[in-house]
Motif scaffolding. Structure first.
Motif, PDB file in Angstrom:
ATOM      1  N   ALA A 195       0.957  -1.384   0.040  1.00  0.00           N
ATOM      2  CA  ALA A 195      -0.073   0.116  -0.029  1.00  0.00           C
ATOM      3  C   ALA A 195       1.112   1.258  -0.132  1.00  0.00           C
ATOM      4  O   ALA A 195       1.933   1.356   0.652  1.00  0.00           O
ATOM      5  N   ASN A 196       0.451   2.178  -0.637  1.00  0.00           N
ATOM      6  CA  ASN A 196       1.086   3.554  -0.649  1.00  0.00           C
ATOM      7  C   ASN A 196      -0.099   4.441   0.047  1.00  0.00           C
ATOM      8  O   ASN A 196      -1.450   4.421  -0.482  1.00  0.00           O
ATOM      9  N   VAL A 197       0.312   5.273   0.995  1.00  0.00           N
ATOM     10  CA  VAL A 197      -0.705   6.147   1.678  1.00  0.00           C
ATOM     11  C   VAL A 197      -0.361   7.589   1.780  1.00  0.00           C
ATOM     12  O   VAL A 197       0.888   7.596   2.239  1.00  0.00           O
ATOM     13  N   GLU A 198      -1.206   8.535   1.353  1.00  0.00           N
ATOM     14  CA  GLU A 198      -0.695  10.031   1.631  1.00  0.00           C
ATOM     15  C   GLU A 198      -1.556  10.448   2.603  1.00  0.00           C
ATOM     16  O   GLU A 198      -2.743  10.504   2.486  1.00  0.00           O
ATOM     17  N   LEU A 199      -1.067  10.948   3.733  1.00  0.00           N
ATOM     18  CA  LEU A 199      -1.611  11.833   4.516  1.00  0.00           C
ATOM     19  C   LEU A 199      -1.035  13.326   4.242  1.00  0.00           C
ATOM     20  O   LEU A 199      -0.038  13.833   4.116  1.00  0.00           O
ATOM     21  N   PRO A 200      -2.497  14.221   4.027  1.00  0.00           N
ATOM     22  CA  PRO A 200      -2.057  15.364   3.470  1.00  0.00           C
ATOM     23  C   PRO A 200      -1.569  16.628   4.598  1.00  0.00           C
ATOM     24  O   PRO A 200      -1.937  16.162   5.646  1.00  0.00           O
ATOM     25  N   LYS A 253      -3.174 -11.183 -12.378  1.00  0.00           N
ATOM     26  CA  LYS A 253      -1.990 -10.325 -12.396  1.00  0.00           C
ATOM     27  C   LYS A 253      -2.039  -9.310 -11.540  1.00  0.00           C
ATOM     28  O   LYS A 253      -2.871  -9.212 -10.692  1.00  0.00           O
ATOM     29  N   ALA A 254      -0.729  -8.368 -11.316  1.00  0.00           N
ATOM     30  CA  ALA A 254      -0.812  -7.698 -10.309  1.00  0.00           C
ATOM     31  C   ALA A 254      -1.747  -6.632 -10.688  1.00  0.00           C
ATOM     32  O   ALA A 254      -2.263  -6.191 -11.699  1.00  0.00           O
ATOM     33  N   LEU A 255      -2.396  -6.053  -9.515  1.00  0.00           N
ATOM     34  CA  LEU A 255      -3.711  -5.311  -9.664  1.00  0.00           C
ATOM     35  C   LEU A 255      -3.524  -3.992  -8.876  1.00  0.00           C
ATOM     36  O   LEU A 255      -2.825  -4.453  -7.608  1.00  0.00           O
ATOM     37  N   THR A 256      -3.484  -2.843  -9.029  1.00  0.00           N
ATOM     38  CA  THR A 256      -3.339  -1.598  -8.241  1.00  0.00           C
ATOM     39  C   THR A 256      -4.694  -0.771  -8.261  1.00  0.00           C
ATOM     40  O   THR A 256      -5.273  -0.575  -9.222  1.00  0.00           O
ATOM     41  N   LEU A 257      -5.005  -0.793  -7.133  1.00  0.00           N
ATOM     42  CA  LEU A 257      -6.551   0.037  -6.730  1.00  0.00           C
ATOM     43  C   LEU A 257      -6.123   1.348  -6.241  1.00  0.00           C
ATOM     44  O   LEU A 257      -5.129   1.322  -5.177  1.00  0.00           O
ATOM     45  N   THR A 258      -6.740   2.277  -6.676  1.00  0.00           N
ATOM     46  CA  THR A 258      -6.221   3.652  -6.172  1.00  0.00           C
ATOM     47  C   THR A 258      -7.579   4.401  -5.865  1.00  0.00           C
ATOM     48  O   THR A 258      -8.536   4.427  -6.511  1.00  0.00           O
ATOM     49  N   LEU A 259      -7.552   5.135  -4.701  1.00  0.00           N
ATOM     50  CA  LEU A 259      -8.431   5.773  -4.042  1.00  0.00           C
ATOM     51  C   LEU A 259      -7.988   7.157  -3.917  1.00  0.00           C
ATOM     52  O   LEU A 259      -6.728   7.269  -3.417  1.00  0.00           O
ATOM     53  N   GLN A 260      -9.057   8.053  -3.941  1.00  0.00           N
ATOM     54  CA  GLN A 260      -8.444   9.646  -3.338  1.00  0.00           C
ATOM     55  C   GLN A 260      -9.350   9.978  -2.419  1.00  0.00           C
ATOM     56  O   GLN A 260     -10.420  10.179  -2.246  1.00  0.00           O
ATOM     57  N   GLY A 261      -8.423  10.402  -1.240  1.00  0.00           N
ATOM     58  CA  GLY A 261      -9.469  10.976  -0.253  1.00  0.00           C
ATOM     59  C   GLY A 261      -9.877  12.481  -0.446  1.00  0.00           C
ATOM     60  O   GLY A 261      -9.309  13.168  -1.254  1.00  0.00           O
ATOM     61  N   LYS A 262     -10.752  12.928   0.389  1.00  0.00           N
ATOM     62  CA  LYS A 262     -11.022  14.398   0.428  1.00  0.00           C
ATOM     63  C   LYS A 262     -10.578  15.242   1.621  1.00  0.00           C
ATOM     64  O   LYS A 262     -10.569  16.416   1.429  1.00  0.00           O
ATOM     65  N   SER A 263     -10.224  14.657   2.576  1.00  0.00           N
ATOM     66  CA  SER A 263      -9.960  15.350   3.900  1.00  0.00           C
ATOM     67  C   SER A 263      -8.741  14.963   4.639  1.00  0.00           C
ATOM     68  O   SER A 263      -7.621  15.350   4.502  1.00  0.00           O
ATOM     69  N   GLU A 264      -9.157  13.722   5.331  1.00  0.00           N
ATOM     70  CA  GLU A 264      -8.024  13.160   6.045  1.00  0.00           C
ATOM     71  C   GLU A 264      -6.865  12.486   5.392  1.00  0.00           C
ATOM     72  O   GLU A 264      -5.842  12.215   5.971  1.00  0.00           O
ATOM     73  N   LEU A 265      -7.473  11.886   4.308  1.00  0.00           N
ATOM     74  CA  LEU A 265      -6.493  11.163   3.494  1.00  0.00           C
ATOM     75  C   LEU A 265      -6.314  11.810   2.238  1.00  0.00           C
ATOM     76  O   LEU A 265      -6.994  12.181   1.523  1.00  0.00           O
ATOM     77  N   GLY A 266      -5.126  11.606   1.631  1.00  0.00           N
ATOM     78  CA  GLY A 266      -4.891  11.888   0.072  1.00  0.00           C
ATOM     79  C   GLY A 266      -4.976  10.658  -0.815  1.00  0.00           C
ATOM     80  O   GLY A 266      -5.942  10.015  -0.474  1.00  0.00           O
ATOM     81  N   GLN A 267      -4.065  10.495  -1.720  1.00  0.00           N
ATOM     82  CA  GLN A 267      -4.118   9.250  -2.417  1.00  0.00           C
ATOM     83  C   GLN A 267      -3.678   8.449  -1.828  1.00  0.00           C
ATOM     84  O   GLN A 267      -2.700   8.070  -1.034  1.00  0.00           O
ATOM     85  N   VAL A 268      -4.406   7.008  -1.990  1.00  0.00           N
ATOM     86  CA  VAL A 268      -4.192   5.557  -1.233  1.00  0.00           C
ATOM     87  C   VAL A 268      -4.058   4.841  -2.624  1.00  0.00           C
ATOM     88  O   VAL A 268      -5.199   4.545  -3.320  1.00  0.00           O
ATOM     89  N   SER A 269      -3.436   4.010  -2.416  1.00  0.00           N
ATOM     90  CA  SER A 269      -3.445   2.688  -3.476  1.00  0.00           C
ATOM     91  C   SER A 269      -2.965   1.331  -2.761  1.00  0.00           C
ATOM     92  O   SER A 269      -1.955   1.567  -1.819  1.00  0.00           O
ATOM     93  N   LEU A 270      -3.717   0.219  -3.138  1.00  0.00           N
ATOM     94  CA  LEU A 270      -3.173  -1.115  -2.691  1.00  0.00           C
ATOM     95  C   LEU A 270      -2.881  -1.734  -3.987  1.00  0.00           C
ATOM     96  O   LEU A 270      -3.545  -1.879  -5.126  1.00  0.00           O
ATOM     97  N   THR A 271      -1.525  -2.669  -4.154  1.00  0.00           N
ATOM     98  CA  THR A 271      -1.419  -3.528  -5.069  1.00  0.00           C
ATOM     99  C   THR A 271      -1.483  -4.714  -4.568  1.00  0.00           C
ATOM    100  O   THR A 271      -0.922  -5.185  -3.473  1.00  0.00           O
ATOM    101  N   VAL A 272      -2.148  -5.577  -5.375  1.00  0.00           N
ATOM    102  CA  VAL A 272      -2.184  -7.011  -4.743  1.00  0.00           C
ATOM    103  C   VAL A 272      -1.404  -7.818  -6.176  1.00  0.00           C
ATOM    104  O   VAL A 272      -1.686  -7.648  -6.959  1.00  0.00           O
ATOM    105  N   LYS A 273      -0.404  -8.364  -5.758  1.00  0.00           N
ATOM    106  CA  LYS A 273       0.215  -9.216  -6.713  1.00  0.00           C
ATOM    107  C   LYS A 273       0.209 -10.730  -6.351  1.00  0.00           C
ATOM    108  O   LYS A 273       0.201 -11.221  -5.394  1.00  0.00           O
ATOM    109  N   PRO A 274       0.016 -11.540  -7.400  1.00  0.00           N
ATOM    110  CA  PRO A 274      -0.097 -13.027  -7.458  1.00  0.00           C
ATOM    111  C   PRO A 274       1.014 -13.688  -6.999  1.00  0.00           C
ATOM    112  O   PRO A 274       2.309 -13.105  -7.061  1.00  0.00           O
TER     113      PRO A 274
END
Length: 169
Positions: free
Chosen positions: A21-26, A148-169
């Motif tokens: 996971a990659n987590v951005e705290l703004p 196959k490798a899958l990256t899920l990306t989310l965008q927060g609005k207040s407490e979280l910035g961009q968040v991504s989860l990568t799932v690899k086989p």
């Protein structure tokens, strides 16, 4: 025989699956900033299987006072937190709160019990809450096993910035 092969594949553990996971705290422009408490978990579509990935909280507060605020991570607390023995095993998934910035996490699938996840539909959740601040929960569905490798990306609005989860086989 061909009809049995998919059923056998579904029952195999996902031992090779890795989660990162990659987590951005703004950076927030507020008078009184407190680092957020944060929880990340994976939950099955029937809400019966829950695997905690990360929990950031102030576990050094005098006499365990930091644990007292974990219930403010409301969704995580209701799904998993209140059933855990605290303090949770620090080497498994807990860590200290973090200030604004970007953080990369790599999860030990075996240590966190992620290799036991059966094939199926899941959701990745991340929840953050700050003292004298707000609360935010993000989630995204995914399917295991991953072909196959899958990256899920989310965008927060207040407490979280961009968040991504990568799932690899």
């Amino acid at each position: 025989m061909k009809k049995l092969l998919p059923l056998l594949a579904l029952s195999l553990p996902l031992s090779a699956t890795t989660f990162e996971a990659n987590v951005e705290l703004p950076q927030l422009d507020v008078a009184e900033y407190h680092a957020p408490y944060l929880a990340m978990w994976v939950q099955s579509s029937d809400r019966k299987t829950i695997k905690n990935l990360a929990l950031w909280y102030d576990h050094d507060k005098a006499k365990g006072k930091g644990q007292e605020w974990l219930k403010d991570l409301r969704q995580w607390w209701r799904r998993s937190g209140r059933g855990l023995d605290m303090p949770a095993a620090a080497d498994a998934f807990t860590g200290a709160t973090k200030t604004s910035g970007s953080y990369q996490l790599s999860f030990d699938s075996a240590k966190l019990g992620l290799t036991d996840l059966p094939a199926g539909e899941y959701k990745f959740y991340i929840e953050a809450v700050r003292e004298v601040g707000g609360r935010e929960v993000l989630s995204v569905p995914f399917t295991l096993p991953a072909d196959k490798a899958l990256t899920l990306t989310l965008q927060g609005k207040s407490e979280l910035g961009q968040v991504s989860l990568t799932v690899k086989p």
